[in-house]
Design an enzyme around this catalytic site. Structure first.
Site, PDB file in Angstrom:
ATOM      1  N   LYS A 250     -13.378 -19.216   8.508  1.00  0.00           N
ATOM      2  CA  LYS A 250     -12.611 -20.454   8.305  1.00  0.00           C
ATOM      3  C   LYS A 250     -13.549 -21.659   8.236  1.00  0.00           C
ATOM      4  CE  LYS A 250      -8.601 -18.581  10.730  1.00  0.00           C
ATOM      5  NZ  LYS A 250      -7.988 -18.407  12.055  1.00  0.00           N
TER       6      LYS A 250
ATOM      7  N   GLY B   8       1.195  -9.238  20.710  1.00  0.00           N
ATOM      8  CA  GLY B   8       1.024  -9.231  19.249  1.00  0.00           C
ATOM      9  C   GLY B   8       0.077 -10.326  18.765  1.00  0.00           C
TER      10      GLY B   8
ATOM     11  N   GLU C  16      -4.495 -23.117   1.518  1.00  0.00           N
ATOM     12  CA  GLU C  16      -4.212 -23.792   2.800  1.00  0.00           C
ATOM     13  C   GLU C  16      -4.067 -22.790   3.945  1.00  0.00           C
ATOM     14  OE1 GLU C  16      -3.548 -27.516   3.421  1.00  0.00           O
ATOM     15  OE2 GLU C  16      -4.235 -26.448   5.179  1.00  0.00           O
TER      16      GLU C  16
ATOM     17  N   GLY D 179      -3.652 -21.457   9.827  1.00  0.00           N
ATOM     18  CA  GLY D 179      -2.247 -21.116   9.560  1.00  0.00           C
ATOM     19  C   GLY D 179      -1.400 -22.280   9.084  1.00  0.00           C
TER      20      GLY D 179
ATOM     21  N   LYS E 275       0.853  -1.196   0.000  1.00  0.00           N
ATOM     22  CA  LYS E 275       0.000   0.000   0.000  1.00  0.00           C
ATOM     23  C   LYS E 275       0.889   1.246   0.000  1.00  0.00           C
ATOM     24  CE  LYS E 275      -4.418   0.816   2.215  1.00  0.00           C
ATOM     25  NZ  LYS E 275      -5.209   0.454   3.381  1.00  0.00           N
TER      26      LYS E 275
HETATM   27  N1  LIG Z   1      -1.036 -12.862  10.323  1.00  0.00           N
HETATM   28  C1  LIG Z   1      -1.251 -14.166  10.272  1.00  0.00           C
HETATM   29  O1  LIG Z   1      -0.677 -14.934  11.042  1.00  0.00           O
HETATM   30  C2  LIG Z   1      -2.211 -14.720   9.260  1.00  0.00           C
HETATM   31  C3  LIG Z   1      -2.391 -16.113   9.197  1.00  0.00           C
HETATM   32  C4  LIG Z   1      -3.226 -16.656   8.217  1.00  0.00           C
HETATM   33  C5  LIG Z   1      -3.883 -15.805   7.337  1.00  0.00           C
HETATM   34  N2  LIG Z   1      -3.715 -14.448   7.445  1.00  0.00           N
HETATM   35  C6  LIG Z   1      -4.398 -13.593   6.463  1.00  0.00           C
HETATM   36  O2  LIG Z   1      -3.411 -13.116   5.557  1.00  0.00           O
HETATM   37  C7  LIG Z   1      -3.712 -11.790   5.130  1.00  0.00           C
HETATM   38  C8  LIG Z   1      -2.543 -10.885   5.478  1.00  0.00           C
HETATM   39  O3  LIG Z   1      -2.368 -10.867   6.873  1.00  0.00           O
HETATM   40  P1  LIG Z   1      -1.131 -10.101   7.564  1.00  0.00           P
HETATM   41  O4  LIG Z   1      -1.211 -10.438   9.001  1.00  0.00           O
HETATM   42  O5  LIG Z   1       0.109 -10.372   6.807  1.00  0.00           O
HETATM   43  O6  LIG Z   1      -1.581  -8.576   7.351  1.00  0.00           O
HETATM   44  P2  LIG Z   1      -0.713  -7.281   7.626  1.00  0.00           P
HETATM   45  O7  LIG Z   1       0.473  -7.593   8.463  1.00  0.00           O
HETATM   46  O8  LIG Z   1      -1.668  -6.232   8.069  1.00  0.00           O
HETATM   47  O9  LIG Z   1      -0.164  -6.888   6.170  1.00  0.00           O
HETATM   48  C9  LIG Z   1      -0.998  -6.520   5.125  1.00  0.00           C
HETATM   49  C10 LIG Z   1      -0.135  -6.133   3.929  1.00  0.00           C
HETATM   50  O10 LIG Z   1      -1.003  -5.897   2.843  1.00  0.00           O
HETATM   51  C11 LIG Z   1      -0.677  -4.625   2.258  1.00  0.00           C
HETATM   52  N3  LIG Z   1      -1.952  -4.054   1.778  1.00  0.00           N
HETATM   53  C12 LIG Z   1      -3.086  -3.845   2.455  1.00  0.00           C
HETATM   54  N4  LIG Z   1      -4.036  -3.338   1.657  1.00  0.00           N
HETATM   55  C13 LIG Z   1      -3.484  -3.241   0.427  1.00  0.00           C
HETATM   56  C14 LIG Z   1      -3.929  -2.792  -0.830  1.00  0.00           C
HETATM   57  N5  LIG Z   1      -5.168  -2.317  -0.991  1.00  0.00           N
HETATM   58  N6  LIG Z   1      -3.093  -2.834  -1.875  1.00  0.00           N
HETATM   59  C15 LIG Z   1      -1.838  -3.300  -1.718  1.00  0.00           C
HETATM   60  N7  LIG Z   1      -1.333  -3.742  -0.549  1.00  0.00           N
HETATM   61  C16 LIG Z   1      -2.152  -3.701   0.500  1.00  0.00           C
HETATM   62  C17 LIG Z   1      -0.075  -3.792   3.355  1.00  0.00           C
HETATM   63  O11 LIG Z   1       0.767  -2.817   2.770  1.00  0.00           O
HETATM   64  P3  LIG Z   1       1.646  -1.771   3.654  1.00  0.00           P
HETATM   65  O12 LIG Z   1       2.740  -2.631   4.241  1.00  0.00           O
HETATM   66  O13 LIG Z   1       2.130  -0.788   2.699  1.00  0.00           O
HETATM   67  O14 LIG Z   1       0.704  -1.239   4.696  1.00  0.00           O
HETATM   68  C18 LIG Z   1       0.702  -4.873   4.131  1.00  0.00           C
HETATM   69  O15 LIG Z   1       1.979  -5.069   3.577  1.00  0.00           O
HETATM   70  C19 LIG Z   1      -5.020 -11.415   5.831  1.00  0.00           C
HETATM   71  O16 LIG Z   1      -6.076 -11.627   4.955  1.00  0.00           O
HETATM   72  C20 LIG Z   1      -5.072 -12.358   7.023  1.00  0.00           C
HETATM   73  O17 LIG Z   1      -6.400 -12.653   7.413  1.00  0.00           O
HETATM   74  C21 LIG Z   1      -2.890 -13.900   8.377  1.00  0.00           C
END
Ligand SMILES: NC(=O)c1ccc[n+]([C@@H]2O[C@H](COP(=O)([O-])OP(=O)(O)OC[C@H]3O[C@@H](n4cnc5c(N)ncnc54)[C@H](OP(=O)(O)O)[C@@H]3O)[C@@H](O)[C@H]2O)c1
Length: 404
Positions: free
Chosen positions: A204, A186, A128, A133, A45
């Site tokens: 899920k 966190g 997956e 996770g 973003k």
């Molecule tokens: N965290 C986990 O352990 C986990 C586990 C399983 C699934 N998930 C899923 O995986 C996805 C990502 O999770 P996360 O924890 O990695 O999220 P996060 O840490 O909040 O990171 C989101 C990333 O997406 C980018 N982003 C957001 N909106 C965007 C847009 N409109 N265009 C381009 N880039 C965009 C952000 O960019 P910036 O860096 O520039 O802000 C950031 O790099 C989510 O759907 C979540 O439900 C997460």
């Protein structure tokens, strides 16, 4: 050696984990795939944030630049929310890229249309990482479905809620103090609604339903309750009875209808989910041939989630269509169907319990609890009649002792 070029959408916890794992496991991936895997582009973003990304990788905030890359094989999506994730993935599929997503909210709503589009374009979909996770629940389910019919799936699908419930019990904390501890570690976001109100587990569950039963229940018909109403007193009271609160997501096929719920549930020591503590996830799958299988592991986090994404990457590159197999929903007389019938319930603080003229069988009763058997509609009626009482389903073998 030819190469597989990957774009990663999002560079947060998941996206960065995928990037790092591809780089740290380059040789292993080359050996497994016979092709070099390279990250060609990363979509973010805020383009100007400082990130540890090799300067040969295109870092952009414009998805069209990624679509215009000369060669692109796989798009990994790890951004948040339904849009623009869905549109980006549709465009990637139309460009004949395999897609892999970790985005459960988007996939719970649009998973089947993405799979249909992928099939039309001869590419695969990996998802997956959308459920539990690092725990390979989707691959396991699809493997089992080769021969088994799935009867029921139940599990702890949200690590944040499980952590909060564990903290409340082991450290005598209120819900808000345990939530604060989760945020400090966190494990919970600043806005924890999705986790503590059961939405995350619900998404899920809907993804699992689609794989296991070839369809989803009508969303409005699925009771979804989070853990915000659980009190320290209830947790302590349950512990005295040998019970633990867990946020249980469950789905099954009953007489051709898919029935699911996400709600705080009491589990006994004999139940496989009793000892799942902290941020762990666990999924129990019941197949008609195999019986019950329980998987357990890290439900979130950078590397566990990256592990699930990279497993998908290997599958889609190998052309393993397993990742898109859905079993059609059968109707009417289904061998899997069984009457959900009566469940076991604990009624807490029954007061002058109003239990007459409904089909309830009381197993044991004390001043503070009634342990009873009843079906869901009966429990709904009882809830309306007994405002002062709380009702929780009990999983596992349980005896309410008169002395407690
Ligand atoms: N965290 C986990 O352990 C986990 C586990 C399983 C699934 N998930 C899923 O995986 C996805 C990502 O999770 P996360 O924890 O990695 O999220 P996060 O840490 O909040 O990171 C989101 C990333 O997406 C980018 N982003 C957001 N909106 C965007 C847009 N409109 N265009 C381009 N880039 C965009 C952000 O960019 P910036 O860096 O520039 O802000 C950031 O790099 C989510 O759907 C979540 O439900 C997460």
């Amino acid at each position: 050696m030819s190469s597989i070029r990957v774009a990663i959408l999002g560079f947060g916890t998941v996206g960065e984990g995928v990037y790092k794992t591809i780089n740290s496991h380059k040789e292993k991936l080359s050996k497994v795939l016979g092709k070099r895997v390279e990250v060609a582009a990363v979509l973010v973003k805020s383009k100007n944030k400082n990130r540890e990304i090799d300067n040969r990788v295109l870092v952009t905030d414009d998805f069209e630049e990624i679509l215009n890359l000369e060669k692109l094989d796989v798009v990994v999506e790890a951004i948040v929310g339904q849009e623009p994730a869905l549109t980006y993935l549709q465009k990637a599929i139309q460009k004949e890229c395999h897609i892999i997503t970790a985005n459960k909210e988007m996939f719970a709503v649009h998973g089947s249309e993405l799979q249909k589009l992928a099939k039309e374009n001869g590419v695969s979909v990996g998802f997956e990482a959308t459920v539990a996770g690092g725990v390979p629940v989707i691959q396991t389910l699809q493997q089992l479905l080769n021969i088994n019919q799935i009867k029921k799936i139940e599990g702890i699908l949200n690590g944040t809620s499980n952590y909060i419930l564990s903290e409340m019990r082991t450290n005598d904390l209120s819900f808000s103090a345990a939530l604060q501890a989760a945020q400090e570690k966190g494990y919970a976001e600043a806005d924890p609604t999705n986790d503590v109100e059961g939405y995350d587990a619900f998404y899920k569950l809907m993804i699992l339903s689609e794989i296991a039963f070839g369809g989803k229940p009508e969303w409005a018909m699925v009771p979804r309750e989070g853990i915000t109403g659980i009190t320290e007193e209830q947790i302590k009271g349950a512990e005295k009875l040998g019970l633990r609160f867990k946020l249980i997501a469950s789905i099954q096929l009953v007489n051709g209808t898919i029935i699911g719920s996400v709600r705080p549930t009491l589990v006994t020591e004999t139940h496989p989910l009793f000892n799942i503590e902290g941020v762990e996830n666990s999924v129990s799958i019941e197949g008609d041939i195999v019986g019950r299988i329980t998987l357990q592991g890290p439900g979130a986090g950078m590397l566990p989630t990256a592990s699930a994404v990279i497993e998908d990457l290997i599958h889609v590159v190998r052309g393993n269509q397993n990742t898109v197999t859905l079993c059609p929903l059968s109707n009417g007389e289904d061998e899997r169907a069984e009457d959900k019938g009566n469940q076991n319930w604990l009624m807490i603080h029954p007061g002058e319990a109003q239990l007459t003229s409904v089909p309830v069988s009381v197993v044991t009763q004390t001043d503070n609890h009634v342990y009873l058997k009843a079906d869901e509609p009966t429990i709904s009626t009882l809830r309306k009649r007994n405002h002062q009482a709380s009702f929780f389903e009990v999983l596992g073998e349980f005896q309410l002792k008169k002395s407690v």
